[in-house]
Motif scaffolding. Sequence first.
Motif, mmCIF file in Angstrom:
data_model
loop_
_atom_site.group_PDB
_atom_site.id
_atom_site.type_symbol
_atom_site.label_atom_id
_atom_site.label_comp_id
_atom_site.label_asym_id
_atom_site.label_seq_id
_atom_site.Cartn_x
_atom_site.Cartn_y
_atom_site.Cartn_z
ATOM 1 N N LEU A 41 0.812 -1.229 0.000
ATOM 2 C CA LEU A 41 0.000 0.000 0.000
ATOM 3 C C LEU A 41 0.839 1.270 0.000
ATOM 4 N N THR A 42 2.154 1.125 0.177
ATOM 5 C CA THR A 42 3.012 2.314 0.350
ATOM 6 C C THR A 42 4.200 2.308 -0.610
ATOM 7 N N ASP A 43 3.990 1.778 -1.793
ATOM 8 C CA ASP A 43 5.033 1.782 -2.833
ATOM 9 C C ASP A 43 6.315 1.094 -2.380
ATOM 10 N N GLY A 44 6.164 0.110 -1.501
ATOM 11 C CA GLY A 44 7.309 -0.652 -1.038
ATOM 12 C C GLY A 44 8.150 0.025 0.017
ATOM 13 N N LEU A 45 7.774 1.223 0.443
ATOM 14 C CA LEU A 45 8.581 1.985 1.398
ATOM 15 C C LEU A 45 8.237 1.684 2.855
#
Length: 382
Positions: free
Chosen positions: A255-259
């Motif tokens: 959900l957080t671009d992999g970050l």
Amino acid sequence: MKVRAAVLNEENVMPSIETVTLADPAEGQVRVKVMAAGVCHSDLSAVRGVIPQTMPLVLGHEGAGIVEAVGEGVTRVSVGDHVIFSWVPSCGECYFCQHERPDMCDHAFMLATLGTLPDGTTPFSRPGQDGDTEDLYMFSQTSCLAEYTVVPEKGVVPIGKDVPFEVAAITGCAVMTGVGAALKSAGLTPGRRVAVIGCGGVGLNVIQGARLAGASQIIAMDHDERKLDDARRFGATHTIATAQLGDPISAVLDLTDGLGVDDAFEVVGRPETIQLAYGITRKAGQIVVVGVAKMGVNVELSAFALPAEAKHITGSWYGQAVADTDFPRLLEYYRQGDLRIEELISHRFALEELPEALEALERGEVRRAVIVMGQQGSGGEA
């Protein structure tokens, strides 16, 4: 005077509702007629021994009422004022009070441990087994799960008479702790991506605080689908049912671009959920531990990761409350419709039903339960 009060006599035994004696307010003290009192997880933690207390003890720390009498020298409130209790009545003199952190007041912490008022006494008593008088200790100088209580002058904050007592009661702990964790302890700013682990009464208010701060993404995480439904009502943009996932960290990364999230709030008080909060937070992000674990419980984290990932780990106690200014601010949010407080209340009980309310809380069946003084038995659901 004789009052009914919830007395905790021993750990892991539900409190009994007893008729006890309440002393008149002494110098610097205030007697309050309690109108409503929240049933907080901290009360349950006292019952279960998670928060050690001196017993026998009169429970309650989240409440509101009407000032009925004041002791000599009291100036901040008058008879007839409506007030919220503050369960960290700061001394104003210790290092932390002098450095804008009254939530960390050393004197208040000491008295919470001793179970007394600042003068070393407790206003509650009952006949002892040997015919003498037995003192009943206080919960954080408040003990508002009683028809009346006596508290330090600094233990009450006057409020407008337009505020319903039930709303005022839960503002004094659940709302302050959760919203304060987001706005004050974390210092959230617009656009932050946030996760909240644990969506009970306090967790829902962390979600509300994140919404007020303008967070762009609020991910609510809980094992209970009912609580996730509540989280969506109070502002969560995404929900993750942790009981259904083998790897909730991957779900957050997706959900957080992999970050990972910028800020993770742990509102459970368990080592595994604190580790989860650490795992879902991006490098140089922030973990805020709000949940209260049992004393002696430790959390294991990678020593290498601490410098390599440069994540910030902090705790939040009482939402970093400065009660005199924060309570009125929260109530103004409520008046403007920006903070949903009445909707937090899912159950109402009579004082005699407190054991039932605590059991419902332990089963995870309530958002927030409120004891309404003078109410007859209701079965609980609002």
